[in-house]
Enzyme design. Structure first.
Site, PDB file in Angstrom:
ATOM      1  CD  GLU A  19     -28.970  49.388  14.792  1.00 33.13           C
ATOM      2  OE1 GLU A  19     -28.499  48.561  13.929  1.00 33.13           O
ATOM      3  OE2 GLU A  19     -28.211  49.220  16.102  1.00 33.13           O
ATOM      4  CD  GLU A  69     -27.854  44.020  19.843  1.00 34.39           C
ATOM      5  OE1 GLU A  69     -27.650  44.961  20.652  1.00 34.39           O
ATOM      6  OE2 GLU A  69     -27.293  44.329  18.535  1.00 34.39           O
TER       7      GLU A  69
END
Ligand code: BGC
Length: 750
Positions: free
Chosen positions: A349, A632
């Site tokens: 990502e 996260e």
């Protein structure tokens, strides 16, 4: 007529396999002896990433040049001062350019929807040499240069790099070189900071895993690579895999998804030095196989790499867990401010997700001087938004997802205008304005604010609410199932409408500052309409629709509520926080604001309890689990040491670390009272569980510091201000002192 900054330099490419990094070379006789060189400047850039060498020596300390921008419209070139290199050699000058895939041919993205900018990488360079007699000489890239395969036989940002040291002794066959036409109007001199090497970190432990693998712990989740010098039998392959965490005593690589994060080094038989500078990894642990002999702590070291930024904010307090949380936030910024502000630095990502930065910008601006870094990114945001089909802010900047071919079963809707993510166009300039007070930059950023609000206007229903279109909402609410990160308690339209109010309000302020008076009136009216609609539809006797911490936090901090409702909402929020036993209940939307909302409505005890909670989910839970960066998910690692089963589980994602801003301003007490800290407010708010705090901020006017302590005797504060800087000092008992510069010691009853 504008002159081309790279003159006649041609972009050149080589006929080489996609994995190989070609090395382009030329050797040029100088017009004058080297001793007569007074200055030499190398300008270069690439579609790909390049490394320039002069007579075999690096032309610059920077790595991964030219960095990542919206290449279609903005391709930065670097200017390296190479005077000493050119002046100090002998004989002809040799110029080498190694060209890697970088972000340009980078397979960026996820869910098998990898995309890149093009199939052909190319590099261009111009070396200008000035001599003592006033004459000059220029060397430029063109098809007369030669190329061979460098020692890098595989390079990918996600997957890693292979370096074959045997190639250093056998260059192999020449590769065909040809010139490539690129749109040269995209060229501009780099305005963001370069990516540099920073800390060098030695292993803290080396051991054998249950399955017999050699593991190394660097003690810190970091971004960069390993480097070392080694000697072993020719052809020996050393393989290094990277991971942020261990699971069952082995590397936890599942969160990396498709990113291999694997470097391979092939030995020549001589003493070889390796440093894989055409990739980067997010890791704390490495698994090393094939090492010749015994791997020791001084065998290798980790090199931390990020964009150059001056550290400006420091904080320490009596609670070590909070200090570690602040450390984790700082390291999250280091790891994710690598050319582009990314969501995470490790998995497939590493994209400039706008919402993550919208949440985190204020914290980032306190910790480091991010003015140039974020201004450059906002220039990309503007150009991408202006070119996006509906002129809404893309979810990632640079927007590589527009090239992605998502699998048929992937639920990635063509989002237009998502709250928080799109609001980055306004909230990031707002954070920069507050921190640095640069009106020219605000003016340059303003057109993107306008595009954002105009794109949102299409999703406002006749009610005046932003309740049409798709929302990501309070992303990663801890109560959402692991595989449904958007399934939050907060009504996404309440979130969106509150965000619209905040955005329209600041856009009106920005338009006023830069003299766009008509726009200022337009946004002020939009703000007022939004506020009225919010209160009419979403507030009932102080209860805000969906009645959860996030909606109260936003409504209070953004100033949407009437005074009576605000006090009620503060009390209701405090109740929700107590009822949840001080566990966090907010996601990306609410987390930056929940402690602010509590302390601003007089619920300081609840704010401190929320900050200091260690059970899962909480800010300090990851700290108790040994985190060295912000995770996260609130529970990226579960209490039993297993990795969260969700598809997205990074251990270095700064967004939820946005409480740092509140720690600095409210616990620490240093607040800007005018844009750019031209005036400051020192207003620490002590609370239960912390007995002292020391905070400093290196502003453009000098360093501001505040240190406070509480004990039975009361509250004592010491403030140090740069000469001439006006400040108001607000004590916990409500007293206000106006001062200018100097050191001030004040006390109050507590
Ligand atoms: C990213 C997030 C991002 C989100 C939005 C994720 O994959 O890692 O941080 O903001 O997607 O959809």
């Amino acid at each position: 007529m504008t002159t081309d900054p790279l003159g006649n330099a041609r972009f050149i490419t080589a006929r080489a396999d996609r994995d190989v990094a070609p090395r382009f070379s030329t050797e040029v006789d100088l017009d004058r002896p080297r001793s007569q060189v007074t200055a030499a400047v190398l300008r270069a850039t690439a579609h790909g990433v390049y490394e320039a060498r002069i007579d075999g020596r690096p032309a610059s300390d920077s790595v991964l040049d030219p960095g990542w921008t919206a290449y279609e419209w903005r391709l930065p070139y670097q200017e390296h001062d190479v005077s000493d290199l050119v002046a100090s050699g002998e004989g002809p000058v040799r110029l080498d350019l190694v060209l890697g895939n970088g972000w340009y041919r980078g397979d960026l993205g996820f869910a098998a929807a990898n995309a890149n900018y093009g199939e052909v990488i190319s590099v261009a360079a111009l070396l200008d040499i000035a001599y003592a007699d006033g004459s000059s000489q220029r060397i430029t890239t063109d098809a007369s240069w030669s190329a061979v395969a460098s020692d890098t036989t595989r390079n990918s940002l996600y997957d890693g790099q292979t370096i074959d040291a045997r190639r250093r002794f056998d260059e192999g066959a020449p590769l065909g070189v040809r010139e490539v036409d690129i749109d040269r109007t995209t060229l501009f001199q780099q305005s963001g900071p370069p990516v540099l090497r920073h800390e060098i970190i030695s292993p803290v432990a080396i051991w054998t895993s249950p399955s017999g693998r050699c593991l190394v712990d660097f003690g810190q989740n970091l971004v960069g690579w390993l480097r070392f010098t080694v000697q072993g039998a020719e052809g020996t392959e050393i393989e290094i895999r990277h991971a942020e965490v261990l699971e069952d005593g082995e590397l936890g690589i599942r969160p990396l998804r498709a990113a291999e994060a694997r470097d391979v080094f092939i030995l020549s038989g001589n003493e070889d030095s390796f440093e894989p500078t055409l990739t980067f990894h997010g890791f704390r642990y490495a698994e090393v196989s094939g090492w010749p002999g015994e791997l020791a702590v001084d065998s290798l070291e980790a090199v931390v790499v990020h964009s150059e930024m001056r550290r400006t904010g420091h904080f320490a307090c009596s609670e070590p867990l909070v200090n570690q949380l602040v450390h984790n936030s700082v390291w999250g910024q280091k790891g994710n401010f690598l050319s582009v502000p990314t969501d995470c630095p490790q998995r497939d990502e590493r994209l400039g997700w706008t919402g993550d930065l919208a949440a985190y910008a204020a914290s980032a601006c306190f910790q480091f001087d991010t003015a140039d870094f974020l201004d450059d990114w906002l220039a990309d945001l503007l150009v991408e938004t202006a070119h996006s089909p509906d002129r809404g802010v893309p979810l990632v900047i640079p927007d590589v997802l527009k090239y992605a071919d998502f699998p048929a079963d992937f639920s990635m809707p063509p989002w237009a205008a998502a709250a928080i993510w799109g609001d980055a166009a306004i909230w990031v300039p707002q954070a920069l304005w507050i921190a640095y007070g640069d009106a020219d930059r605000l003016a340059a950023q303003y057109p993107a604010m306008k595009l954002h609000l105009e794109s949102v206007e299409r999703y406002i229903s006749p009610t005046g609410l932003w309740d049409l279109g798709h929302q990501l909402g309070d992303w990663l609410d801890p109560d959402a199932p692991p595989d449904q990160p958007g399934a939050a308690k907060a009504d996404p339209h309440v979130v969106a409408t509150a965000c619209l109010y905040r955005s329209a309000t600041f856009a009106a302020e920005a338009a006023t500052i830069i003299g766009e008076t008509e726009d200022a009136a337009r946004w002020a009216e939009l703000a007022e309409r939004t506020r009225t609609a919010f209160n009419a539809h979403y507030v009932d006797g102080g209860i805000v629709t969906s009645d959860c911490a996030t909606v109260y936090a936003l409504a209070i901090v953004f100033g949407v509520l009437d005074d009576d409702d605000r006090a009620f909402a503060g009390a209701r929020l405090a109740e929700i926080v107590r009822d949840a036993d001080y566990r966090v209940t907010t996601g990306f939307a609410g987390t930056p604001f929940v402690t602010w909302a509590l302390s601003e409505t007089g619920h300081v005890g609840e704010a401190y309890a929320l900050l200091l909670e260690t059970g899962c989910p909480s800010w300090l839970y990851p700290v108790t689990m040994g985190a060295t960066t912000v995770w996260e998910r609130w529970d990226s690692m579960l209490p039993d040491g297993t990795i969260n089963a969700g598809e997205m589980t990074s251990f270095n994602h700064y967004a939820l670390g946005a409480v740092a801003d509140w720690i600095y301003q409210v616990v620490g007490g240093i607040r800007p009272a005018a844009p750019g800290y031209g005036r400051v407010r020192i207003q620490p708010v002590p609370g239960p569980g912390i007995t002292w705090a020391e905070t400093s901020y290196a502003s453009a006017h000098g360093t501001v510091s505040a240190a406070w302590r509480t004990d039975e005797g009361g509250f004592a504060l010491e403030v140090a201000l740069p000469d001439g800087l006006p400040a108001e000092i607000v004590l916990p008992d409500g007293r206000v002192e106006q001062v200018v510069g100097g050191v001030h010691r004040l006390t109050a009853a507590h």
